[in-house]
Motif scaffolding. Structure first.
Motif, short mmCIF file in Angstrom:
data_model
loop_
_atom_site.label_atom_id
_atom_site.label_comp_id
_atom_site.label_asym_id
_atom_site.label_seq_id
_atom_site.Cartn_x
_atom_site.Cartn_y
_atom_site.Cartn_z
N TRP A 36 1.57 3.87 -4.37
CA TRP A 36 2.92 3.44 -3.42
C TRP A 36 2.40 3.04 -2.07
O TRP A 36 1.56 3.87 -1.45
CB TRP A 36 3.99 4.26 -3.27
CG TRP A 36 4.56 4.64 -4.61
CD1 TRP A 36 4.21 5.72 -5.49
CD2 TRP A 36 5.79 4.23 -5.09
NE1 TRP A 36 4.98 5.82 -6.50
CE2 TRP A 36 6.15 4.89 -6.33
CE3 TRP A 36 6.55 3.34 -4.64
CZ2 TRP A 36 7.34 4.41 -7.29
CZ3 TRP A 36 7.86 3.01 -5.48
CH2 TRP A 36 8.08 3.62 -6.78
N ARG A 38 4.00 0.67 1.75
CA ARG A 38 5.22 0.42 2.20
C ARG A 38 4.95 -0.57 3.46
O ARG A 38 3.86 -0.54 3.99
CB ARG A 38 5.91 1.80 2.79
CG ARG A 38 5.17 2.45 4.18
CD ARG A 38 5.88 3.77 4.48
NE ARG A 38 5.06 4.35 5.52
CZ ARG A 38 5.42 5.61 5.81
NH1 ARG A 38 6.52 6.32 5.35
NH2 ARG A 38 4.69 6.35 6.89
N TYR A 93 9.61 -0.18 0.05
CA TYR A 93 8.34 0.86 -0.57
C TYR A 93 8.12 -0.25 -1.99
O TYR A 93 9.05 -0.63 -2.40
CB TYR A 93 8.67 2.06 -0.82
CG TYR A 93 8.73 2.86 0.42
CD1 TYR A 93 9.63 2.81 1.44
CD2 TYR A 93 8.04 4.07 0.36
CE1 TYR A 93 9.73 3.70 2.39
CE2 TYR A 93 7.92 4.79 1.46
CZ TYR A 93 8.60 4.53 2.69
OH TYR A 93 8.71 5.44 3.73
N GLY A 119 9.51 -4.09 -4.62
CA GLY A 119 9.84 -3.50 -3.61
C GLY A 119 11.41 -2.88 -3.69
O GLY A 119 12.10 -3.56 -4.15
#
Length: 126
Positions: A36, A38, A93, A119
């Motif tokens: 992940w 961001r 994210y 996202g």
């Protein structure tokens, strides 16, 4: 065609929790490093957490002890459990997959993964 679809974002108060999920189609998460990352408005993308094929994990220093990445191979799903959220965690994210290089979450700038989702927004208020 590879598709990664995230869910679970939302708005919470500081100290709250969210659980992000990412389902893949056309790709198997257990093939290579996944993770992940961001991106906050006006800032570069940054790694948050990653998981290697053998299950070993890596986290950005600012989320260590608060975030947990996991992978459900049976459901081909990637999960990010986020606890004790802080306003500085506010960002979009993204789920990402297919990284054959060093599987680390401590990167910033150019996204090193071959695939990413659209996202999901996480907003933390103080």
């Amino acid at each position: 065609q590879v598709q990664l679809v995230e869910s679970g974002g939302g708005s919470v108060q500081s100290g709250g929790s969210l659980r992000l999920s990412c389902v893949a189609s056309g790709y198997t998460f257990s093939t290579a490093c996944a993770g992940w990352f961001r991106q906050a408005p006006g800032k570069e993308p940054e790694g948050v957490a990653s998981i290697e094929v053998d299950g070993s994990t890596s986290y950005q220093d600012s989320v260590k002890g608060r975030f947990t990445i996991s992978q459900d191979n049976a459901k081909n799903t990637l999960v990010l459990q986020m606890d004790d959220l802080k306003p500085e965690d506010t960002a979009m994210y993204y789920c990402a997959a297919e990284l054959y290089d060093y599987c680390s979450a401590t990167w910033r700038g150019s996204v090193p993964f071959g695939h990413q989702g659209q996202g999901t927004q996480v907003t933390v208020s103080s």
